[in-house]
Scaffold this motif. Structure first.
Motif, PDB file in Angstrom:
ATOM      1  N   MET A 218       0.813  -1.220   0.000  1.00 18.23           N
ATOM      2  CA  MET A 218       0.000   0.000   0.000  1.00 18.23           C
ATOM      3  C   MET A 218       0.845   1.268   0.000  1.00 18.23           C
ATOM      4  O   MET A 218       0.307   2.371   0.136  1.00 18.23           O
ATOM      5  N   THR A 219       2.158   1.152  -0.167  1.00 19.17           N
ATOM      6  CA  THR A 219       3.052   2.311  -0.062  1.00 19.17           C
ATOM      7  C   THR A 219       2.653   3.428  -1.016  1.00 19.17           C
ATOM      8  O   THR A 219       2.548   4.602  -0.626  1.00 19.17           O
ATOM      9  N   THR A 221      -0.176   3.979  -2.413  1.00 16.96           N
ATOM     10  CA  THR A 221      -1.473   4.536  -2.016  1.00 16.96           C
ATOM     11  C   THR A 221      -1.297   5.529  -0.878  1.00 16.96           C
ATOM     12  O   THR A 221      -1.906   6.610  -0.879  1.00 16.96           O
ATOM     13  N   PHE A 222      -0.441   5.175   0.094  1.00 23.34           N
ATOM     14  CA  PHE A 222      -0.181   6.076   1.215  1.00 23.34           C
ATOM     15  C   PHE A 222       0.488   7.362   0.735  1.00 23.34           C
ATOM     16  O   PHE A 222       0.192   8.454   1.234  1.00 23.34           O
ATOM     17  N   VAL A 223       1.408   7.248  -0.226  1.00 24.36           N
ATOM     18  CA  VAL A 223       2.080   8.432  -0.770  1.00 24.36           C
ATOM     19  C   VAL A 223       1.057   9.349  -1.425  1.00 24.36           C
ATOM     20  O   VAL A 223       1.063  10.571  -1.213  1.00 24.36           O
ATOM     21  N   PHE A 224       0.162   8.762  -2.205  1.00 19.59           N
ATOM     22  CA  PHE A 224      -0.875   9.552  -2.875  1.00 19.59           C
ATOM     23  C   PHE A 224      -1.774  10.239  -1.857  1.00 19.59           C
ATOM     24  O   PHE A 224      -2.057  11.445  -1.975  1.00 19.59           O
ATOM     25  N   LEU A 225      -2.228   9.504  -0.844  1.00 18.32           N
ATOM     26  CA  LEU A 225      -3.121  10.074   0.164  1.00 18.32           C
ATOM     27  C   LEU A 225      -2.420  11.154   0.977  1.00 18.32           C
ATOM     28  O   LEU A 225      -3.012  12.203   1.274  1.00 18.32           O
ATOM     29  N   LEU A 226      -1.162  10.910   1.337  1.00 18.66           N
ATOM     30  CA  LEU A 226      -0.422  11.888   2.124  1.00 18.66           C
ATOM     31  C   LEU A 226      -0.226  13.180   1.342  1.00 18.66           C
ATOM     32  O   LEU A 226      -0.445  14.286   1.864  1.00 18.66           O
ATOM     33  N   THR A 227       0.136  13.046   0.074  1.00 17.97           N
ATOM     34  CA  THR A 227       0.384  14.229  -0.757  1.00 17.97           C
ATOM     35  C   THR A 227      -0.901  15.012  -1.007  1.00 17.97           C
ATOM     36  O   THR A 227      -0.949  16.233  -0.822  1.00 17.97           O
ATOM     37  N   THR A 228      -1.951  14.319  -1.428  1.00 16.23           N
ATOM     38  CA  THR A 228      -3.208  15.003  -1.748  1.00 16.23           C
ATOM     39  C   THR A 228      -3.861  15.603  -0.504  1.00 16.23           C
ATOM     40  O   THR A 228      -4.447  16.693  -0.579  1.00 16.23           O
ATOM     41  N   ASN A 229      -3.755  14.924   0.643  1.00 18.54           N
ATOM     42  CA  ASN A 229      -4.343  15.460   1.867  1.00 18.54           C
ATOM     43  C   ASN A 229      -3.601  16.694   2.352  1.00 18.54           C
ATOM     44  O   ASN A 229      -4.229  17.649   2.845  1.00 18.54           O
ATOM     45  N   LEU A 230      -2.288  16.702   2.208  1.00 20.89           N
ATOM     46  CA  LEU A 230      -1.524  17.886   2.607  1.00 20.89           C
ATOM     47  C   LEU A 230      -1.867  19.079   1.720  1.00 20.89           C
ATOM     48  O   LEU A 230      -2.069  20.194   2.206  1.00 20.89           O
ATOM     49  N   ILE A 231      -1.946  18.835   0.410  1.00 17.88           N
ATOM     50  CA  ILE A 231      -2.286  19.920  -0.515  1.00 17.88           C
ATOM     51  C   ILE A 231      -3.689  20.448  -0.224  1.00 17.88           C
ATOM     52  O   ILE A 231      -3.926  21.659  -0.198  1.00 17.88           O
ATOM     53  N   ALA A 232      -4.638  19.519   0.013  1.00 18.37           N
ATOM     54  CA  ALA A 232      -6.009  19.933   0.320  1.00 18.37           C
ATOM     55  C   ALA A 232      -6.079  20.706   1.637  1.00 18.37           C
ATOM     56  O   ALA A 232      -6.829  21.683   1.760  1.00 18.37           O
ATOM     57  N   SER A 233      -5.272  20.293   2.618  1.00 17.92           N
ATOM     58  CA  SER A 233      -5.279  20.971   3.911  1.00 17.92           C
ATOM     59  C   SER A 233      -4.710  22.379   3.796  1.00 17.92           C
ATOM     60  O   SER A 233      -5.208  23.320   4.419  1.00 17.92           O
ATOM     61  N   PHE A 234      -3.645  22.533   3.002  1.00 24.31           N
ATOM     62  CA  PHE A 234      -3.055  23.854   2.819  1.00 24.31           C
ATOM     63  C   PHE A 234      -3.990  24.791   2.051  1.00 24.31           C
ATOM     64  O   PHE A 234      -3.841  26.013   2.140  1.00 24.31           O
ATOM     65  N   SER A 235      -4.912  24.228   1.294  1.00 26.77           N
ATOM     66  CA  SER A 235      -5.810  25.065   0.483  1.00 26.77           C
ATOM     67  C   SER A 235      -7.222  25.151   1.072  1.00 26.77           C
ATOM     68  O   SER A 235      -8.154  25.567   0.382  1.00 26.77           O
ATOM     69  N   ARG A 236      -7.397  24.772   2.335  1.00 23.64           N
ATOM     70  CA  ARG A 236      -8.715  24.877   2.968  1.00 23.64           C
ATOM     71  C   ARG A 236      -9.136  26.338   3.062  1.00 23.64           C
ATOM     72  O   ARG A 236      -8.369  27.196   3.472  1.00 23.64           O
ATOM     73  N   PHE A 237     -10.378  26.595   2.697  1.00 26.64           N
ATOM     74  CA  PHE A 237     -10.859  27.974   2.769  1.00 26.64           C
ATOM     75  C   PHE A 237     -12.335  28.055   3.131  1.00 26.64           C
ATOM     76  O   PHE A 237     -12.699  28.679   4.130  1.00 26.64           O
ATOM     77  N   THR A 291       5.529  18.858  -0.663  1.00 28.92           N
ATOM     78  CA  THR A 291       5.246  17.754  -1.588  1.00 28.92           C
ATOM     79  C   THR A 291       6.529  17.054  -2.016  1.00 28.92           C
ATOM     80  O   THR A 291       6.593  15.813  -2.040  1.00 28.92           O
ATOM     81  N   LEU A 292       7.563  17.815  -2.338  1.00 27.83           N
ATOM     82  CA  LEU A 292       8.833  17.214  -2.752  1.00 27.83           C
ATOM     83  C   LEU A 292       9.461  16.399  -1.622  1.00 27.83           C
ATOM     84  O   LEU A 292       9.934  15.280  -1.837  1.00 27.83           O
ATOM     85  N   VAL A 293       9.457  16.963  -0.410  1.00 32.71           N
ATOM     86  CA  VAL A 293      10.018  16.251   0.743  1.00 32.71           C
ATOM     87  C   VAL A 293       9.237  14.969   1.004  1.00 32.71           C
ATOM     88  O   VAL A 293       9.810  13.903   1.268  1.00 32.71           O
ATOM     89  N   ASN A 294       7.918  15.062   0.908  1.00 32.27           N
ATOM     90  CA  ASN A 294       7.062  13.904   1.139  1.00 32.27           C
ATOM     91  C   ASN A 294       7.352  12.801   0.121  1.00 32.27           C
ATOM     92  O   ASN A 294       7.511  11.631   0.472  1.00 32.27           O
ATOM     93  N   LEU A 295       7.438  13.156  -1.133  1.00 33.20           N
ATOM     94  CA  LEU A 295       7.706  12.174  -2.178  1.00 33.20           C
ATOM     95  C   LEU A 295       9.110  11.586  -2.044  1.00 33.20           C
ATOM     96  O   LEU A 295       9.315  10.387  -2.283  1.00 33.20           O
ATOM     97  N   LYS A 296      10.069  12.421  -1.636  1.00 34.16           N
ATOM     98  CA  LYS A 296      11.441  11.938  -1.456  1.00 34.16           C
ATOM     99  C   LYS A 296      11.538  10.957  -0.300  1.00 34.16           C
ATOM    100  O   LYS A 296      12.173   9.894  -0.409  1.00 34.16           O
ATOM    101  N   MET A 297      10.917  11.286   0.824  1.00 33.73           N
ATOM    102  CA  MET A 297      10.990  10.435   2.013  1.00 33.73           C
ATOM    103  C   MET A 297      10.298   9.094   1.811  1.00 33.73           C
ATOM    104  O   MET A 297      10.684   8.086   2.394  1.00 33.73           O
ATOM    105  N   THR A 298       9.272   9.091   1.008  1.00 36.60           N
ATOM    106  CA  THR A 298       8.526   7.848   0.770  1.00 36.60           C
ATOM    107  C   THR A 298       9.095   7.045  -0.390  1.00 36.60           C
ATOM    108  O   THR A 298       8.546   6.001  -0.741  1.00 36.60           O
ATOM    109  N   GLY A 299      10.201   7.518  -0.998  1.00 36.39           N
ATOM    110  CA  GLY A 299      10.836   6.767  -2.062  1.00 36.39           C
ATOM    111  C   GLY A 299      10.078   6.755  -3.366  1.00 36.39           C
ATOM    112  O   GLY A 299      10.212   5.847  -4.165  1.00 36.39           O
TER     113      GLY A 299
END
Length: 304
Positions: A218-219, A221-237, A291-299
């Protein structure tokens, strides 16, 4: 000349196909690319309210923002809310695991649709609903906590600056858990059943299957969810804006003012287009860097 005649029908057919892309390309240019580059330009200018007579000021807008305590608080609020919102991922994964254990049938479809339904409800409707649920006196959540503890509980989930972030997170989790569940369920169902069958032959327990098979598979899938959730959280309005009484101040006490709401405040409530554009660029850099750090850390960039 003969070659051109042979190519003419092919070129005509290609032009017909590309003609369908022209409206989309025009919309991207007019509504995305031009405003983006204009915002980059304005971040280095002192722009009047009417948008004319701008004066080049270099990095002054950025220096003003980065030295502002209110902007620093907005950055802090954004990061805390984003981290709290990440709790939706384990909740969604647990729900997906429970639903997946039901097998592929009508019962699974029922729960899958049921948990996803909050995701299609409009943001304002959700806020109106949770203003009743999270009300300080007589709210459904406080009434439930009072019943469980046998003591009166009056927590201002939306009216107290100490708890407002948790109240906003409850709303976000309720809306987002269905989407996270659906993506996690797709990831679980993509794992080949032969791997689990082989592990059963080797005598693996359910916990060992989860640790050594499910989680590694599921790695991505977790990368996708982590990235999209962070982007969505930063853009909450929308939800935070309505919770603040249709104001970008982030009430109560500025505890819900994010970077995006700060940008909105300097764009419409107290117009300063240079400052708001600089804030937008800072938000872009933060989201891009995270996003870059997240993608790098998750390989994510490693070749399979």
């Amino acid at each position: 000349m003969d070659r051109f005649k042979r190519l003419r029908p092919i070129l005509k057919k290609q032009l017909v196909w590309y003609s369908f892309l022209i409206p989309t390309i025009l919309c991207l240019i007019l509504l995305t690319y031009i405003p983006t580059f204009t915002s980059i330009k304005y971040s280095f200018y002192d722009v009047s309210i009417v948008g004319v007579g701008e004066k080049f000021v270099g990095l002054r807008n950025y220096k003003t923002l980065l030295s502002s305590s209110s902007f620093g608080k907005a950055v802090f609020n954004t990061i805390i809310l984003a981290l709290l919102d990440l709790s939706v991922i384990p909740i969604g994964v647990i729900l997906a695991s429970l639903i997946n254990s039901l097998g592929k049938g009508k019962l699974q479809s029922f729960f899958r649709i049921g948990f996803y339904m909050p995701n299609v409800i409009t943001g304002v409707s959700v806020i109106l609903l949770f203003q009743v649920v999270l009300k300080e006196q007589g709210g459904i959540l406080n009434s439930f906590l009072s019943f469980m503890t046998q003591q009166p509980v009056e927590i201002g989930w939306l009216s107290n600056s100490m708890y407002s972030k948790f109240g906003a997170t409850i709303i976000s989790i309720w809306r987002g858990s269905g989407y996270t569940m659906l993506i996690s369920l797709a990831g679980l169902q993509s794992i080949p059943s032969e791997i689990y069958e082989a592990s059963e032959v080797d005598g693996c327990s359910g916990l060992q299957k989860w640790i050594y098979i499910t989680l590694p598979q599921m790695t991505k899938t977790f990368v996708f969810l982590l990235t999209t959730n962070l982007i969505a959280s930063f853009s909450r309005f929308t939800d935070l804006y309505v919770l603040s009484g249709n104001s970008a101040s982030g009430r109560p006490g500025g505890s819900l003012q994010t970077i995006l709401m700060y940008i909105y405040q300097y764009s419409f409530e107290t117009p300063n287009y240079g400052m708001s554009s600089a804030g937008a660029m800072i938000l872009f850099v933060i989201v891009f860097g995270v996003t870059l750090v997240n993608l790098k850390m998750t390989g994510f960039f490693k070749n399979d």
